[in-house]
Design a protein around this motif. Structure first.
Motif: not given
Length: 207
Positions: A41, A78, A82-85, A109, A112, A122
């Motif tokens: 990301a 990532v 990490d919880a998300d992107d 966002t 990809c 991302t």
């Protein structure tokens, strides 16, 4: 494109959030690579300024084994923690340029972007509080700088040129602003953002 004329942070957050909320999120990539891609990301940091909005970019350190000296967004792989992107983009931005997440308002966002180095990236779009402070990591970043948003998001300012990377020959986009040359994944993600925002225009093609 009629960009917001105000440099007020709130206006840019509201405008970009509304634009990106229902924008298509097509995926992109320079080369048709059939291989498993690792998630990554990046942060596309937009800075409202009285003189005109800008986008914050970095120049990668010259000693790095890959992409040395290239213009890029802060970001990276990532990680499991990490919880998300979005969390990954903010963490990497803090590690690379010392950007505290409290200065960043994430507004959306994009789809990809698949790189020739086998990453599925991302792009995370954020609006920065203009009072942000940076402490670039010398191990990764030569320096951080800002370029005008209106130029970077104008497709007509770009050229599509032939390049060869990792033994693959293909075309990618380039834009030159002053002494800076933005190309490859960074240029293409900027064009993805321009498309999501409905900016009209097409890059020229160089044979």
């Amino acid at each position: 494109m009629n960009w917001p004329q105000s440099a007020e942070h709130r206006i840019w957050v509201e405008w970009l959030s509304a634009r990106l909320a229902h924008a298509p999120r097509p995926e992109g990539g320079d080369f048709p690579i059939e291989q498993e891609s690792r998630p990554a990301a990046v942060l596309i940091p937009i800075v409202p300024r009285a003189s005109g909005a800008t986008i914050l970019l970095t120049e990668r350190a010259a000693h790095l084994p890959t992409h040395a000296g290239q213009i890029s967004f802060p970001g990276g792989r990532v990680e499991d923690e990490d919880a998300d992107d979005i969390a990954a983009a903010l963490r990497e931005s803090a590690e690379e340029i010392g950007l505290d997440a409290r200065y960043v308002h994430v507004v959306g966002t994009l789809g990809c972007y698949y790189t020739v180095s086998a990453y599925a990236v991302t792009p995370v779009v954020g609006v920065l509080d203009p009072d942000f402070e940076l402490t670039p990591c010398a191990d990764e970043v030569e320096h951080a700088f800002e370029l005008p948003l209106a130029l970077l998001l104008d497709p007509a300012k770009y050229e599509r040129r032939w390049v060869e990377r990792r033994g693959l020959r293909g075309q990618t986009h380039f834009i030159e602003i002053g002494d800076y040359i933005v190309w490859g994944a960074t240029a293409n993600m900027l064009l993805m953002l321009a498309s999501a925002l409905g900016v009209e225009g097409s890059p020229s093609i160089v044979d």
